[in-house]
Design a protein around this motif. Structure first.
Motif, PDB file in Angstrom:
ATOM      1  N   THR A   1       1.000  -1.194  -0.147  1.00 13.48           N
ATOM      2  CA  THR A   1      -0.110  -0.055  -0.118  1.00 13.48           C
ATOM      3  C   THR A   1       0.690   1.266  -0.005  1.00 13.48           C
ATOM      4  O   THR A   1       0.607   2.142  -0.795  1.00 13.48           O
ATOM      5  CB  THR A   1      -0.963  -0.046   1.267  1.00 13.48           C
ATOM      6  OG1 THR A   1      -1.702  -1.152   1.265  1.00 13.48           O
ATOM      7  CG2 THR A   1      -1.865   1.262   1.257  1.00 13.48           C
ATOM      8  N   LEU A   2       1.723   1.379   0.852  1.00 13.02           N
ATOM      9  CA  LEU A   2       2.829   2.500   1.079  1.00 13.02           C
ATOM     10  C   LEU A   2       3.540   2.647  -0.379  1.00 13.02           C
ATOM     11  O   LEU A   2       3.427   3.754  -0.960  1.00 13.02           O
ATOM     12  CB  LEU A   2       3.842   2.439   2.282  1.00 13.02           C
ATOM     13  CG  LEU A   2       4.794   3.549   2.399  1.00 13.02           C
ATOM     14  CD1 LEU A   2       4.103   4.702   2.563  1.00 13.02           C
ATOM     15  CD2 LEU A   2       5.720   3.281   3.266  1.00 13.02           C
TER      16      LEU A   2
ATOM     17  N   THR B   1       4.235   5.870  -5.281  1.00 12.35           N
ATOM     18  CA  THR B   1       4.712   5.892  -6.644  1.00 12.35           C
ATOM     19  C   THR B   1       3.414   6.532  -7.389  1.00 12.35           C
ATOM     20  O   THR B   1       3.592   7.234  -8.257  1.00 12.35           O
ATOM     21  CB  THR B   1       4.660   4.161  -7.240  1.00 12.35           C
ATOM     22  OG1 THR B   1       5.669   3.483  -6.503  1.00 12.35           O
ATOM     23  CG2 THR B   1       4.992   4.391  -8.762  1.00 12.35           C
ATOM     24  N   GLN B   2       2.167   6.292  -6.982  1.00 17.09           N
ATOM     25  CA  GLN B   2       0.924   6.833  -7.604  1.00 17.09           C
ATOM     26  C   GLN B   2       0.907   8.261  -7.603  1.00 17.09           C
ATOM     27  O   GLN B   2       0.465   9.268  -8.523  1.00 17.09           O
ATOM     28  CB  GLN B   2      -0.400   6.270  -7.272  1.00 17.09           C
ATOM     29  CG  GLN B   2      -0.775   4.807  -7.811  1.00 17.09           C
ATOM     30  CD  GLN B   2      -0.623   4.977  -9.063  1.00 17.09           C
ATOM     31  OE1 GLN B   2       0.149   4.392 -10.092  1.00 17.09           O
ATOM     32  NE2 GLN B   2      -1.719   5.693  -9.877  1.00 17.09           N
TER      33      GLN B   2
ATOM     34  N   ARG C   1       0.771  13.495  -9.901  1.00 18.68           N
ATOM     35  CA  ARG C   1       0.908  14.995  -9.519  1.00 18.68           C
ATOM     36  C   ARG C   1       2.211  15.568  -9.940  1.00 18.68           C
ATOM     37  O   ARG C   1       2.214  16.659  -9.566  1.00 18.68           O
ATOM     38  CB  ARG C   1       0.775  14.914  -8.106  1.00 18.68           C
ATOM     39  CG  ARG C   1      -0.710  14.358  -7.582  1.00 18.68           C
ATOM     40  CD  ARG C   1      -0.861  14.840  -6.326  1.00 18.68           C
ATOM     41  NE  ARG C   1      -2.340  14.304  -5.679  1.00 18.68           N
ATOM     42  CZ  ARG C   1      -2.520  14.375  -4.775  1.00 18.68           C
ATOM     43  NH1 ARG C   1      -2.126  15.084  -3.807  1.00 18.68           N
ATOM     44  NH2 ARG C   1      -4.062  13.583  -4.652  1.00 18.68           N
ATOM     45  N   THR C   2       3.034  14.964 -10.649  1.00 18.58           N
ATOM     46  CA  THR C   2       4.290  15.554 -11.371  1.00 18.58           C
ATOM     47  C   THR C   2       4.383  15.017 -12.776  1.00 18.58           C
ATOM     48  O   THR C   2       3.577  14.250 -13.116  1.00 18.58           O
ATOM     49  CB  THR C   2       5.448  14.980 -10.620  1.00 18.58           C
ATOM     50  OG1 THR C   2       5.716  13.850 -10.891  1.00 18.58           O
ATOM     51  CG2 THR C   2       5.239  15.257  -8.978  1.00 18.58           C
ATOM     52  N   ARG C   3       5.204  16.071 -13.465  1.00 18.60           N
ATOM     53  CA  ARG C   3       5.546  15.290 -14.898  1.00 18.60           C
ATOM     54  C   ARG C   3       6.513  14.533 -14.719  1.00 18.60           C
ATOM     55  O   ARG C   3       7.100  14.092 -16.174  1.00 18.60           O
ATOM     56  CB  ARG C   3       5.937  16.863 -15.565  1.00 18.60           C
ATOM     57  CG  ARG C   3       7.102  17.503 -14.930  1.00 18.60           C
ATOM     58  CD  ARG C   3       7.666  18.572 -15.692  1.00 18.60           C
ATOM     59  NE  ARG C   3       8.704  19.197 -15.102  1.00 18.60           N
ATOM     60  CZ  ARG C   3       9.871  18.560 -14.507  1.00 18.60           C
ATOM     61  NH1 ARG C   3      10.341  17.547 -14.720  1.00 18.60           N
ATOM     62  NH2 ARG C   3      10.672  19.580 -13.629  1.00 18.60           N
ATOM     63  N   LEU C   4       7.137  14.015 -13.749  1.00 15.92           N
ATOM     64  CA  LEU C   4       8.532  12.936 -13.692  1.00 15.92           C
ATOM     65  C   LEU C   4       7.803  11.634 -14.266  1.00 15.92           C
ATOM     66  O   LEU C   4       6.739  11.327 -14.152  1.00 15.92           O
ATOM     67  CB  LEU C   4       8.814  12.760 -12.505  1.00 15.92           C
ATOM     68  CG  LEU C   4       9.441  14.004 -11.637  1.00 15.92           C
ATOM     69  CD1 LEU C   4       9.922  13.699 -10.190  1.00 15.92           C
ATOM     70  CD2 LEU C   4      10.241  14.739 -12.373  1.00 15.92           C
ATOM     71  N   VAL C   5       8.766  10.890 -14.974  1.00 13.65           N
ATOM     72  CA  VAL C   5       8.495   9.495 -15.458  1.00 13.65           C
ATOM     73  C   VAL C   5       8.939   8.682 -14.505  1.00 13.65           C
ATOM     74  O   VAL C   5      10.255   8.708 -14.152  1.00 13.65           O
ATOM     75  CB  VAL C   5       9.178   9.519 -16.927  1.00 13.65           C
ATOM     76  CG1 VAL C   5       8.850   8.183 -17.608  1.00 13.65           C
ATOM     77  CG2 VAL C   5       8.255  10.627 -17.843  1.00 13.65           C
ATOM     78  N   GLN C   6       8.307   7.517 -14.226  1.00 17.42           N
ATOM     79  CA  GLN C   6       8.764   6.372 -13.462  1.00 17.42           C
ATOM     80  C   GLN C   6       9.862   5.539 -14.241  1.00 17.42           C
ATOM     81  O   GLN C   6       9.669   5.170 -15.350  1.00 17.42           O
ATOM     82  CB  GLN C   6       7.684   5.790 -12.915  1.00 17.42           C
ATOM     83  CG  GLN C   6       8.186   4.579 -11.899  1.00 17.42           C
ATOM     84  CD  GLN C   6       6.965   3.599 -11.489  1.00 17.42           C
ATOM     85  OE1 GLN C   6       6.144   3.816 -11.908  1.00 17.42           O
ATOM     86  NE2 GLN C   6       7.266   2.907 -10.748  1.00 17.42           N
ATOM     87  N   VAL C   7      10.871   5.361 -13.452  1.00 17.21           N
ATOM     88  CA  VAL C   7      11.942   4.485 -13.970  1.00 17.21           C
ATOM     89  C   VAL C   7      12.244   3.325 -12.665  1.00 17.21           C
ATOM     90  O   VAL C   7      11.703   3.564 -11.722  1.00 17.21           O
ATOM     91  CB  VAL C   7      13.116   5.149 -14.428  1.00 17.21           C
ATOM     92  CG1 VAL C   7      13.008   6.051 -15.467  1.00 17.21           C
ATOM     93  CG2 VAL C   7      13.719   5.756 -13.258  1.00 17.21           C
TER      94      VAL C   7
END
Length: 163
Positions: free
Chosen positions: A50-51, A56-57, A62-68
């Motif tokens: 959950t955390l 991650t969500q 809420r940002t323009r950052l892309v997950q890696v």
């Protein structure tokens, strides 16, 4: 007065505002969140996932950052170090009225763009109260997301808003 406005307009100073409260440097492009293991003496099976998922969500939406997968410009890891339930309110006859579930997390945050904004082993904690007539196992599936949301909000603000 007009010349003062013109001076500020041409000074090259930029301030980024966001509805999410984030103030992320334009050079930052990616983020990564590692799994947060539950190393608390008392363990809730859904807490780690959950955390990790909520953090991650939060950054994905809420940002323009892309997950890696790892090594992002904003990189998070840490551990759950506390999961406790204690009496928080007692009646005049010494009977428990309310119990309090508290979750504590230690977070490491690396800001690859601005190392001064990074932090190591910073503790975040939040709680929710519940009726003492209920068992923790009856209420934790509702309380954990509520508490995790507050912790993730605090982590988000500390990392993306520098407070």
């Amino acid at each position: 007065m007009l010349s003062l406005v013109a001076l500020f307009a041409t000074s090259g100073c930029t301030v980024k505002y966001s509805l999410s409260g984030a103030s992320i440097p334009p050079e930052a492009k990616t983020f990564s969140v590692q799994y947060f293991p539950n190393n608390a003496p008392m363990v809730a099976p859904i807490l780690s996932a959950t955390l990790t998922d909520e953090l991650t969500q939060r950054f994905a939406t809420r940002t323009r950052l892309v997950q890696v997968p790892e090594g992002g410009d904003f990189a998070f890891d840490g551990e759950i170090v506390g999961y406790t339930s204690v009496t928080s309110s007692v009646s005049s006859g010494d009977y428990a009225l309310q119990n309090r579930l508290t979750i504590t997390v230690k977070v490491n945050f690396v800001n690859a763009v601005d190392d001064k904004a990074s932090f190591k082993a910073k503790t975040f904690s939040a709680y929710a109260d519940y009726d003492s007539t209920k068992l923790l196992t009856e209420v934790e599936s509702a309380l954990i997301p509520e508490i995790v949301d507050q912790i993730v909000t605090d982590i988000f603000m500390a990392a993306a808003s520098n407070w």
